[in-house]
Design an enzyme around this catalytic site. Structure first.
Site, PDB file in Angstrom:
ATOM      1  N   ASP A   1       8.689 -46.259 -27.393  1.00  0.00           N
ATOM      2  CA  ASP A   1       8.084 -45.758 -28.634  1.00  0.00           C
ATOM      3  C   ASP A   1       6.690 -45.187 -28.378  1.00  0.00           C
ATOM      4  OD1 ASP A   1       8.098 -45.195 -31.328  1.00  0.00           O
ATOM      5  OD2 ASP A   1       7.377 -47.171 -31.929  1.00  0.00           O
TER       6      ASP A   1
ATOM      7  N   ASN B   1      17.219 -42.579 -36.709  1.00  0.00           N
ATOM      8  CA  ASN B   1      16.412 -41.420 -36.299  1.00  0.00           C
ATOM      9  C   ASN B   1      16.961 -40.091 -36.843  1.00  0.00           C
ATOM     10  OD1 ASN B   1      15.467 -42.904 -33.108  1.00  0.00           O
ATOM     11  ND2 ASN B   1      14.218 -42.689 -34.951  1.00  0.00           N
TER      12      ASN B   1
HETATM   13  C1  IPE Z   1      12.780 -46.969 -32.401  1.00  0.00           C
HETATM   14  O1  IPE Z   1      11.629 -46.221 -32.624  1.00  0.00           O
HETATM   15  C2  IPE Z   1      13.852 -46.110 -31.868  1.00  0.00           C
HETATM   16  C3  IPE Z   1      13.656 -45.524 -30.541  1.00  0.00           C
HETATM   17  C4  IPE Z   1      12.652 -45.691 -29.748  1.00  0.00           C
HETATM   18  C5  IPE Z   1      14.734 -44.708 -30.101  1.00  0.00           C
HETATM   19  P1  IPE Z   1      11.236 -45.653 -34.046  1.00  0.00           P
HETATM   20  O2  IPE Z   1       9.960 -44.930 -33.873  1.00  0.00           O
HETATM   21  O3  IPE Z   1      12.370 -44.864 -34.610  1.00  0.00           O
HETATM   22  O4  IPE Z   1      11.075 -46.975 -34.922  1.00  0.00           O
HETATM   23  P2  IPE Z   1      10.317 -47.226 -36.293  1.00  0.00           P
HETATM   24  O5  IPE Z   1      10.817 -46.212 -37.263  1.00  0.00           O
HETATM   25  O6  IPE Z   1       8.860 -47.053 -36.047  1.00  0.00           O
HETATM   26  O7  IPE Z   1      10.651 -48.631 -36.647  1.00  0.00           O
HETATM   27  C1  IPE Z   2      10.013 -42.716 -29.572  1.00  0.00           C
HETATM   28  O1  IPE Z   2       8.822 -42.104 -29.923  1.00  0.00           O
HETATM   29  C2  IPE Z   2      11.112 -41.722 -29.312  1.00  0.00           C
HETATM   30  C3  IPE Z   2      12.193 -41.715 -30.307  1.00  0.00           C
HETATM   31  C4  IPE Z   2      12.259 -42.459 -31.380  1.00  0.00           C
HETATM   32  C5  IPE Z   2      13.252 -40.781 -30.073  1.00  0.00           C
HETATM   33  P1  IPE Z   2       8.510 -41.689 -31.416  1.00  0.00           P
HETATM   34  O2  IPE Z   2       9.024 -40.309 -31.640  1.00  0.00           O
HETATM   35  O3  IPE Z   2       9.027 -42.693 -32.371  1.00  0.00           O
HETATM   36  O4  IPE Z   2       6.944 -41.665 -31.414  1.00  0.00           O
HETATM   37  P2  IPE Z   2       5.982 -42.196 -32.562  1.00  0.00           P
HETATM   38  O5  IPE Z   2       6.359 -43.611 -32.836  1.00  0.00           O
HETATM   39  O6  IPE Z   2       6.180 -41.318 -33.745  1.00  0.00           O
HETATM   40  O7  IPE Z   2       4.627 -42.061 -31.961  1.00  0.00           O
HETATM   41 MG    MG Z   3       8.224 -44.349 -33.239  1.00  0.00          MG
END
Ligand code: IPE
Ligand code: IPE
Ligand code: MG
Length: 257
Positions: free
Chosen positions: A25, A73
């Site tokens: 993340d 997502n």
């Molecule tokens: C969790 O991250 C999913 C992945 C890393 C693939 P998110 O960024 O989607 O999670 P939330 O929405 O902050 O809980």
């Molecule tokens: C994790 O990084 C990757 C996926 C969920 C695919 P994020 O895209 O959630 O990055 P933040 O949390 O918005 O910084």
């Molecule tokens: Mg995220």
């Protein structure tokens, strides 16, 4: 390897985590902080994926499971979802031969039926291509949700054993667990989430029952070898009791290495 359930038996604890599961993340925030589009963070994150495979492979970890795309997502802007899919295709195109050579078995868990047919075919080909490997098991969770996993397992279990409907009291862990998407792997010893959030976000909710949970503020694109080593060192200092008292738990020196 005999798979042990942490709620049915006390698993052996090793200094090196056998299975590491990671929520990668912070890609978006890493990019935004640098005035880059969020997608630049995802692209940069692919390098950390390579580094983590190398790091945990060298450490002696046998199973690495990475959360790449959750079932929630899809709620993101369409362009970002499309870019993530493109990166997935690109990574499969570029990395599979090398993974195959290095003895990596690649699997994807999640409901892949929602992906484009081309991507589904590439996933199946990559899985088949590496199916004979056993040195290192890399699993990518894509369109994965922990609740989906449990519901899907129940559905498959009942399809295979319709008589269970009339005898629900006989449904136990042993009946259900073979149908869960990671039935072939030991439960994760160490869970890592980068990016500062302290939540599971519908990752492996069944399998994380007794996993040690490590959270770090570092964003995924900047999570380097030293950070990985720090997480492993933290893990080594956990006392894994599995419901027992401290006095019943083997001391550090007795740990199997
Ligand atoms: C969790 O991250 C999913 C992945 C890393 C693939 P998110 O960024 O989607 O999670 P939330 O929405 O902050 O809980
Ligand atoms: C994790 O990084 C990757 C996926 C969920 C695919 P994020 O895209 O959630 O990055 P933040 O949390 O918005 O910084
Ligand atoms: Mg995220």
């Amino acid at each position: 390897m005999k798979i042990i359930s942490s709620t049915q038996q006390v698993p052996e604890v090793c200094d090196v985590p056998k299975h590491v599961a990671i929520i990668m993340d912070g890609n978006g925030r890493w990019a935004t902080k640098r005035h880059l589009p969020r997608t630049a963070g995802h692209a940069k994150g692919v390098q950390t994926v390579r580094n983590s495979i190398k790091y945990f492979g060298e450490l002696g970890t046998r199973y690495l499971t990475l959360f790449a795309f959750s079932s929630e997502n899809w709620r993101r802007p369409r362009e970002e979802v499309n870019l993530l899919m493109r990166l997935f295709v690109q990574a499969l195109e570029q990395e599979v031969d090398e993974l195959k050579k290095r003895g990596v078995r690649l699997r994807v868990i999640g409901d892949i039926s929602r992906f484009e047919p081309k991507l589904q075919a590439m996933i199946r080909a990559a899985e088949q291509n590496t199916a004979h490997n056993d040195t290192f098991h890399l699993t990518i969770a894509a369109n994965y949700g922990g609740r989906w996993d449990i519901l899907h397992a129940i559905e498959q279990m009942l399809l295979d054993n319709p008589s269970l409907v009339k005898n629900p009291g006989s449904i136990d862990e042993r009946a259900l667990s073979p149908y869960l998407s990671m039935a072939w792997a030991p439960e994760p010893d160490l869970f890592i989430r980068t990016g500062g959030e302290q939540r599971i976000s519908n990752f492996l909710i069944w399998q994380l029952a007794y996993t040690e949970l490590y959270f770090t503020e570092k964003f995924w694109p900047e999570f380097d070898r030293a950070d990985m080593a720090h997480a492993v060192d933290w893990y080594r200092h956990r006392e894994r009791r599995f419901g027992r008292t401290s006095a019943q738990t083997p001391a550090e020196t007795e740990k199997v290495t």
